[in-house]
Scaffold this motif. Structure first.
Motif, mmCIF file in Angstrom:
data_model
loop_
_atom_site.group_PDB
_atom_site.id
_atom_site.type_symbol
_atom_site.label_atom_id
_atom_site.label_comp_id
_atom_site.label_asym_id
_atom_site.label_seq_id
_atom_site.Cartn_x
_atom_site.Cartn_y
_atom_site.Cartn_z
ATOM 1 N N ALA A 68 71.312 -31.827 69.153
ATOM 2 C CA ALA A 68 70.796 -32.905 68.308
ATOM 3 C C ALA A 68 71.215 -34.268 68.845
ATOM 4 C CB ALA A 68 71.285 -32.722 66.875
ATOM 5 N N ILE A 69 72.451 -34.373 69.332
ATOM 6 C CA ILE A 69 72.910 -35.645 69.908
ATOM 7 C C ILE A 69 72.127 -35.944 71.186
ATOM 8 C CG2 ILE A 69 74.877 -36.824 70.976
ATOM 9 C CD1 ILE A 69 76.677 -35.252 69.000
ATOM 10 N N ALA A 70 71.907 -34.925 72.009
ATOM 11 C CA ALA A 70 71.126 -35.119 73.236
ATOM 12 C C ALA A 70 69.719 -35.602 72.908
ATOM 13 C CB ALA A 70 71.066 -33.816 74.028
ATOM 14 N N GLU A 71 69.101 -35.011 71.890
ATOM 15 C CA GLU A 71 67.752 -35.430 71.505
ATOM 16 C C GLU A 71 67.750 -36.874 71.010
ATOM 17 O OE1 GLU A 71 64.077 -34.107 68.543
ATOM 18 O OE2 GLU A 71 65.867 -32.852 68.704
ATOM 19 N N ASP A 83 76.628 -44.832 69.273
ATOM 20 C CA ASP A 83 78.060 -44.527 69.439
ATOM 21 C C ASP A 83 78.303 -43.627 70.653
ATOM 22 O OD1 ASP A 83 79.108 -45.934 67.188
ATOM 23 O OD2 ASP A 83 78.245 -44.379 65.903
ATOM 24 N N PHE A 84 77.256 -42.986 71.149
ATOM 25 C CA PHE A 84 77.398 -42.090 72.299
ATOM 26 C C PHE A 84 76.776 -42.678 73.569
ATOM 27 C CE2 PHE A 84 77.583 -39.321 68.565
ATOM 28 C CZ PHE A 84 78.735 -38.594 68.824
ATOM 29 N N ARG A 85 76.331 -43.927 73.482
ATOM 30 C CA ARG A 85 75.712 -44.549 74.671
ATOM 31 C C ARG A 85 76.754 -45.325 75.466
ATOM 32 N NH1 ARG A 85 70.756 -45.334 71.278
ATOM 33 N NH2 ARG A 85 69.273 -43.866 72.206
ATOM 34 N N THR A 130 80.657 -22.862 63.771
ATOM 35 C CA THR A 130 79.830 -23.653 62.858
ATOM 36 C C THR A 130 80.670 -24.606 62.014
ATOM 37 O OG1 THR A 130 79.923 -21.955 61.130
ATOM 38 C CG2 THR A 130 78.072 -21.855 62.680
ATOM 39 N N THR A 131 80.066 -25.730 61.716
ATOM 40 C CA THR A 131 80.550 -26.633 60.675
ATOM 41 C C THR A 131 79.343 -26.988 59.816
ATOM 42 O OG1 THR A 131 80.145 -28.692 61.903
ATOM 43 C CG2 THR A 131 82.277 -27.606 62.245
ATOM 44 N N ALA A 132 79.596 -27.567 58.653
ATOM 45 C CA ALA A 132 78.500 -28.036 57.789
ATOM 46 C C ALA A 132 78.661 -29.543 57.638
ATOM 47 C CB ALA A 132 78.539 -27.335 56.436
ATOM 48 N N PRO A 133 78.206 -30.313 58.619
ATOM 49 C CA PRO A 133 78.497 -31.745 58.651
ATOM 50 C C PRO A 133 77.835 -32.508 57.500
ATOM 51 C CG PRO A 133 77.696 -30.929 60.776
ATOM 52 C CD PRO A 133 77.410 -29.881 59.764
ATOM 53 N N VAL A 134 78.601 -33.435 56.936
ATOM 54 C CA VAL A 134 78.117 -34.264 55.834
ATOM 55 C C VAL A 134 77.946 -35.691 56.335
ATOM 56 C CG1 VAL A 134 78.590 -35.126 53.516
ATOM 57 C CG2 VAL A 134 79.315 -32.812 54.157
ATOM 58 N N HIS A 135 76.768 -36.231 56.169
ATOM 59 C CA HIS A 135 76.476 -37.617 56.569
ATOM 60 C C HIS A 135 77.194 -38.563 55.610
ATOM 61 C CE1 HIS A 135 74.438 -41.156 57.960
ATOM 62 N NE2 HIS A 135 73.479 -40.508 58.591
ATOM 63 N N GLU A 136 77.853 -39.574 56.152
ATOM 64 C CA GLU A 136 78.558 -40.531 55.290
ATOM 65 C C GLU A 136 77.617 -41.253 54.329
ATOM 66 O OE1 GLU A 136 77.665 -42.799 59.116
ATOM 67 O OE2 GLU A 136 78.320 -40.776 58.574
ATOM 68 N N SER A 171 82.459 -35.857 64.613
ATOM 69 C CA SER A 171 81.851 -35.674 65.936
ATOM 70 C C SER A 171 81.987 -36.920 66.808
ATOM 71 C CB SER A 171 80.368 -35.311 65.785
ATOM 72 O OG SER A 171 80.230 -34.091 65.073
ATOM 73 N N LEU A 172 82.376 -38.035 66.212
ATOM 74 C CA LEU A 172 82.575 -39.242 67.018
ATOM 75 C C LEU A 172 83.748 -39.091 67.981
ATOM 76 C CD1 LEU A 172 81.948 -42.027 64.337
ATOM 77 C CD2 LEU A 172 80.409 -41.292 66.174
ATOM 78 N N ARG A 173 84.599 -38.097 67.733
ATOM 79 C CA ARG A 173 85.693 -37.876 68.694
ATOM 80 C C ARG A 173 85.205 -37.186 69.966
ATOM 81 N NH1 ARG A 173 87.453 -32.559 68.137
ATOM 82 N NH2 ARG A 173 86.943 -31.551 66.159
ATOM 83 N N TRP A 174 83.950 -36.795 70.012
ATOM 84 C CA TRP A 174 83.371 -36.192 71.215
ATOM 85 C C TRP A 174 82.975 -37.290 72.200
ATOM 86 C CZ3 TRP A 174 79.421 -32.447 68.463
ATOM 87 C CH2 TRP A 174 80.131 -31.423 67.810
ATOM 88 N N GLN A 175 83.914 -38.104 72.577
ATOM 89 C CA GLN A 175 83.580 -39.236 73.439
ATOM 90 C C GLN A 175 83.304 -38.829 74.879
ATOM 91 O OE1 GLN A 175 82.927 -42.724 72.677
ATOM 92 N NE2 GLN A 175 82.488 -41.422 70.908
ATOM 93 N N SER A 176 83.581 -37.569 75.230
ATOM 94 C CA SER A 176 83.167 -37.100 76.561
ATOM 95 C C SER A 176 81.646 -37.065 76.668
ATOM 96 C CB SER A 176 83.751 -35.719 76.850
ATOM 97 O OG SER A 176 83.303 -34.773 75.892
ATOM 98 N N ILE A 177 80.963 -36.975 75.528
ATOM 99 C CA ILE A 177 79.499 -37.077 75.570
ATOM 100 C C ILE A 177 79.099 -38.478 76.003
ATOM 101 C CG2 ILE A 177 77.382 -37.047 74.181
ATOM 102 C CD1 ILE A 177 78.581 -34.819 72.518
#
Length: 277
Positions: free
Chosen positions: A200-203, A275-277, A158-164, A138-144
């Motif tokens: 979730a990113i917005a929150e 990372d999105f700021r 849907t995806t099932a994202p896994v936290h590193e 999701s870090l490639r969503w730099q338009s956010i």
């Protein structure tokens, strides 16, 4: 004897390094071109490039265990070098795609299967950590970050994202405790829609993020700037959803190994808000 962490500047490698340091383990961090300040003070840092065997002997000297990224082109050669150096155990960052029935048809699955097979033939024990879809994609969503907007043709995919941090915790547990061959799927907290991930990113940011639906051709063109063509087409064909394993093999190792649930995407978003700021 030390534990060598390859790719220590990567998202997963850095998290593995952190887990091992927190446990008080003797570690050696490696990168293709380590720079001053890359790692915490006192960490032994070396150059190790999985495409350059000349860098391996110094990195492996005095090492008992290795956290290894998958590079099938040199996996057999690396395993032989590790054996000569006296390494006893390798923990490989593999992929859950190797567990799918069509693993050989998937470019990611094919590469990780090849790496696993090369290590399986070596005279050392090994653990395969098999994470699902990385939340860090999701870090490639730099338009956010730049526009506070995400454009997609499939907002309810849907995806099932896994936290590193889950991947790293399982890998560290294997490095510290495993003495025999094992394989651990790390599959995340479950499927989440793109719409809910953006929320979730917005929150986490404390700011609104617009989810803008676009046509498939526009979406494809955008993805082609970020991903290899074959992966883009697979994603388009699946309607933006990332394939999940069938229930009979989709058993996440995190609860049993770590004694807690898998981390959620909302937790990942809070950890990565900057990372999105």
């Amino acid at each position: 004897m030390a534990i060598l962490v390859t790719g220590s500047r990567g998202q997963v490698g850095a998290a593995v390094l952190g887990e091992l340091l927190a446990a008080g383990a003797p570690v050696r961090a490696s990168a293709r071109s380590p720079q001053p300040g890359d790692f915490p003070p006192g960490v032994d840092a070396v150059r190790a490039d999985l495409t350059d065997p000349s860098t391996w002997p110094a990195a492996l000297a005095g090492v008992q265990k290795v956290f290894l990224y998958a590079h099938p082109e040199t996996a057999a050669e690396f395993a032989a070098a590790a054996e000569r150096a006296g390494v006893e155990h390798v923990v490989l960052l593999s992929s859950y795609t190797v567990m799918a029935a069509d693993a050989e048809a998937n470019p990611i699955g094919r590469r990780h299967l090849a790496a696993e097979r090369e290590l399986a033939g070596a005279r050392l024990t090994r653990t395969f950590v098999r994470p699902g879809y990385f939340a860090t994609n999701s870090l490639r969503w730099q338009s956010i970050r730049t526009d506070r907007v995400l454009r997609t043709a499939f907002p309810d995919a849907t995806t099932a994202p896994v936290h590193e941090r889950d991947i790293a915790a399982v890998a560290a547990r294997a490095l510290l405790n495993d003495t025999a061959d094992a394989a651990y799927p790390v599959l995340g907290a479950g499927p989440v829609t793109i719409r809910d991930q953006v929320a979730a990113i917005a929150e986490a940011l404390g700011e609104p993020v617009v989810l803008q639906e676009v046509d498939v051709d526009t979406y494809r063109a955008d993805l082609m700037t970020q991903l290899p063509g074959p992966l883009v087409e697979l994603l388009i064909q699946s309607g933006g959803s990332v394939h999940q394993l069938p229930p009979e093999v989709a058993t996440d190792a995190v609860p049993e190994l770590l004694g807690r649930p898998a981390l959620t995407f909302a937790e990942w978003a809070r950890d990565h808000a900057d990372d999105f700021r």
